[in-house]
Motif scaffolding. Structure first.
Motif, PDB file in Angstrom:
ATOM      1  N   PRO A  13     -49.240 -75.123 103.481  1.00 42.16           N
ATOM      2  CA  PRO A  13     -50.625 -75.489 103.797  1.00 42.16           C
ATOM      3  C   PRO A  13     -51.666 -74.775 102.939  1.00 42.16           C
ATOM      4  CG  PRO A  13     -49.726 -74.047 105.487  1.00 42.16           C
ATOM      5  CD  PRO A  13     -48.586 -74.416 104.583  1.00 42.16           C
ATOM      6  N   GLN A  46     -46.828 -81.728 102.268  1.00 41.93           N
ATOM      7  CA  GLN A  46     -47.484 -81.154 101.088  1.00 41.93           C
ATOM      8  C   GLN A  46     -48.577 -82.098 100.611  1.00 41.93           C
ATOM      9  OE1 GLN A  46     -44.913 -79.951  97.869  1.00 41.93           O
ATOM     10  NE2 GLN A  46     -43.702 -78.655  99.220  1.00 41.93           N
ATOM     11  N   ARG A  47     -49.703 -81.501 100.274  1.00 37.27           N
ATOM     12  CA  ARG A  47     -50.860 -82.295  99.853  1.00 37.27           C
ATOM     13  C   ARG A  47     -50.516 -83.169  98.652  1.00 37.27           C
ATOM     14  NH1 ARG A  47     -54.902 -80.755  96.506  1.00 37.27           N
ATOM     15  NH2 ARG A  47     -53.932 -78.711  96.309  1.00 37.27           N
ATOM     16  N   VAL A  59     -55.430 -74.191  97.525  1.00 36.52           N
ATOM     17  CA  VAL A  59     -56.705 -74.370  98.218  1.00 36.52           C
ATOM     18  C   VAL A  59     -57.602 -73.161  97.946  1.00 36.52           C
ATOM     19  CG1 VAL A  59     -55.618 -75.741 100.020  1.00 36.52           C
ATOM     20  CG2 VAL A  59     -56.043 -73.315 100.426  1.00 36.52           C
ATOM     21  N   THR A  76     -61.176 -72.394 102.446  1.00 38.60           N
ATOM     22  CA  THR A  76     -60.286 -73.316 103.151  1.00 38.60           C
ATOM     23  C   THR A  76     -59.116 -72.550 103.761  1.00 38.60           C
ATOM     24  OG1 THR A  76     -60.876 -75.158 101.730  1.00 38.60           O
ATOM     25  CG2 THR A  76     -58.772 -75.303 102.867  1.00 38.60           C
ATOM     26  N   GLN A 129     -56.664 -80.772 102.076  1.00 39.18           N
ATOM     27  CA  GLN A 129     -55.766 -80.036 102.964  1.00 39.18           C
ATOM     28  C   GLN A 129     -56.335 -79.970 104.374  1.00 39.18           C
ATOM     29  OE1 GLN A 129     -52.620 -78.683 101.693  1.00 39.18           O
ATOM     30  NE2 GLN A 129     -52.380 -78.930 103.879  1.00 39.18           N
TER      31      GLN A 129
END
Lengths: 274, 311
Positions: free
Chosen positions: A186, A102-103, A190, A194, A166
């Protein structure tokens, strides 16, 4: 106690509608239990994800989606359970896995550049002291190019937007040059461009014969993005090809009252749910 | 200036530099891992450990002191857990209470025991004895080439140089693992890199630096050097490699300027007595941190804004 099966394949027969998955499934989990305290976060889960396809792990918040992925990878300890990657215990198959955490799990203020982060995907290959130059440096650059971030190679990572961060994480996973790609949310937070770029890269991976397993939270895109779906709410709720397992009944069973009826209607219109 | 400088200032300055660098190197990673508190803990907890080790063995030697410090660390961890669970007190408060209490207990034990035949007392524990680590037999720069004279160098110099070199070498060898386990522990574990062992090794390296430096420069400098040079260095650059180099520069500069200001500074203000070199070194490192906070090129964190936007 559950009887020990000689192959992973044997048990998958009981999944309604799911084809028998061979013991060489890219990722197979048996009897996985994880607990953060008294209550289990994931309880005795069996799962098996098919090769050369895109699989989604879905379920409500706190249902153990990310926990399942992280415990399978050994990032968090498991109380019990076995994890096989292409039929081998995961410890022996780490070189065949790429991982996108996870970002939000890292500090983006860390003093490093985009290129440095992508090169971390090569650390297994180069070892502690191996030279990271020439061909390998080229690999990192190509991976950045594939996610459309080549111009940002020398930026400090804190200067990136969420979507760009990401993409950098995806580029790092590409640098791992694996056969199985595991992604934790993902598409969380975003931008649309993206999301498009990421799904294009993932579909390309699938076309190359790679397997993708992603923790996913947006039910409206399950049908268009994924082939296979695994529904979890602490326990395994359902599993199978999207056409078979992504049903209103299964979703209701998994999400309980948390999935508004209107949302389900919307899904059935968008995705053609029966 | 030559002879007197080599005799009275060269070795304390070098010992100060090596001590400062040995602490600053692991400090870089502790700060990035948001474990600066651990360095604080280590520097406090080593005192009772060292005192007890000294009482048991009767000598001041690195290995028994290190074992004593390790034992004290174990006691500290148990106490913290006990306070957290039995008293339901938040971890930061539990740590703060345990470290300071153990440090205070160390001071009390030190005060009550007869240590008249060795150099260890409360003042020493806080400020070291840098000023007394002189090279008395030196007769000028040429003594650096005289084996007989070199043999009379204070032991602390070789000890700190070796510890500093060992920590630096370990950092270089494990650089990639340290970097990835600090930035993204989950990813490191997924790669099969022993991230927990790296974290543990880092704390061990910090403890070795603290114990080795403790006796020469005292705990004030140890605490300051774990945090101030790396924190100031972070504000000078956005690359980890450069941050480590800057932290070495700041650590070295703090040691040199600290020693010089302590020895000669008061005279410039026509005061007569020199002040504590250790105290001045720690103060100078703090001044560097303030200056970088005010003028450092990377003091505004663009990263934080990006994070907020994303949320």
């Amino acid at each position: 106690m559950r009887r020990q099966q000689p192959t992973i394949a044997a048990e998958n027969g009981r999944t309604a509608g799911a084809a028998l998955i061979p013991a060489t499934a890219p990722l197979a989990v048996r009897g996985l239990t994880v607990s953060y305290g008294e209550k289990p976060a994931v309880f005795s889960v069996d799962a098996s994800f098919p090769a050369e396809s895109m699989s989604a792990i879905i379920g409500p918040n706190g249902a153990g989606k990310s926990t399942l992925l992280k415990a399978a990878l050994g990032v968090i300890p498991r109380l019990s359970g076995e994890v096989y990657v292409f039929g081998e215990p995961i410890e022996k198959a780490r070189a065949r896995i790429a991982y996108v955490p996870q970002r939000a799990s890292v500090d983006w203020d860390f003093p490093t550049t985009v290129m440095d982060v992508v090169q971390m995907g090569l650390y297994r290959k180069v070892g502690l002291l191996g030279r990271l130059s020439g061909r390998l440096a080229g690999v990192a650059r190509d991976c950045l190019d594939r996610v459309g971030m080549a111009d940002f190679a020398h930026r400090q990572i804190g200067q990136l937007s969420g979507g760009q961060q990401q993409r950098v994480f995806l580029a790092r996973a590409l640098a791992q040059d694996a056969e199985l790609y595991l992604l934790d949310e993902p598409f969380a937070g975003v931008d649309a461009a993206t999301e498009r770029a990421i799904i294009d890269v993932l579909k390309l991976l699938k076309d190359e014969g790679k397997s993708v397993v992603a923790v996913h939270h947006d039910l409206s895109t399950v049908r268009s993005y994924f082939d296979h779906v695994f529904l979890i709410n602490v326990r395994r709720m359902a599993e199978g090809p999207v056409d078979v397992a992504f049903t209103t009944e299964n979703l209701q069973a998994t999400y309980g009252g948390r999935l508004a009826a209107t949302h389900l209607d919307e899904l059935s219109v968008v995705g053609g749910l029966a | 200036m030559g002879t007197e400088f080599v005799q009275f200032s060269l070795t304390p300055i070098l010992i100060g530099i090596f001590s400062a660098i040995a602490c600053a190197l692991p400090g870089n990673f502790l700060i990035l891992r948001r474990q600066a508190m651990i360095s604080d803990a280590i520097s406090h907890v080593v005192l009772p450990g060292i005192v007890v080790a000294f009482l048991l063995t009767g000598v001041i030697a690195t290995i028994p002191m290190l074992l004593g410090a390790a034992g004290a660390a174990v006691v500290a961890v148990i106490l913290i857990e006990a306070i957290k669970r039995l008293g339901n007190i938040e971890p930061g408060a539990a740590m703060g209470v345990v470290f300071t209490s153990m440090f205070a207990a160390g001071v009390l034990v030190l005060e009550q025991t007869d240590t008249s035949n060795v150099h260890i007392d409360v003042q020493h524990a806080l400020m070291g004895n840098l000023e007394s680590l002189i090279w008395f037999r030196a007769e000028g720069w040429q003594s650096l080439l005289d084996p007989a004279k070199l043999a009379s160098l204070p032991d602390e110099l070789a000890r700190m140089a070796i510890v500093c070199a060992m920590i630096f070498a370990a950092m270089l060898v494990f650089w990639r693992w340290l970097k990835i386990a600090t930035f993204d522990e989950g990813f490191a574990q997924a790669l099969g890199i022993p991230a927990s062992a790296i974290g543990f090794g880092l704390v061990i390296a910090a403890a070795i630096a603290a114990v080795a430096a403790f006796d020469a420069v005292g705990s004030i400098v140890v605490i300051a050097m774990f945090i101030c040079p790396p924190a100031a260095a972070r504000l000078m650059t956005n690359r980890l490699e450069h941050q480590v180099i800057w932290s070495i520069i700041f650590a070295t500069a703090s040691a040199i300027f600290g020693y010089v200001f302590a020895g000669y500074g008061p005279m410039w203000f026509s005061a007569r007595n020199a002040v504590s070199a250790a105290g001045m070194m720690a103060t100078v490192s703090g001044v560097f941190l303030v200056l970088t906070c005010l003028f450092g090129p990377h003091r505004s964190r663009v990263g934080m804004k990006a994070q907020d936007d994303a949320v």
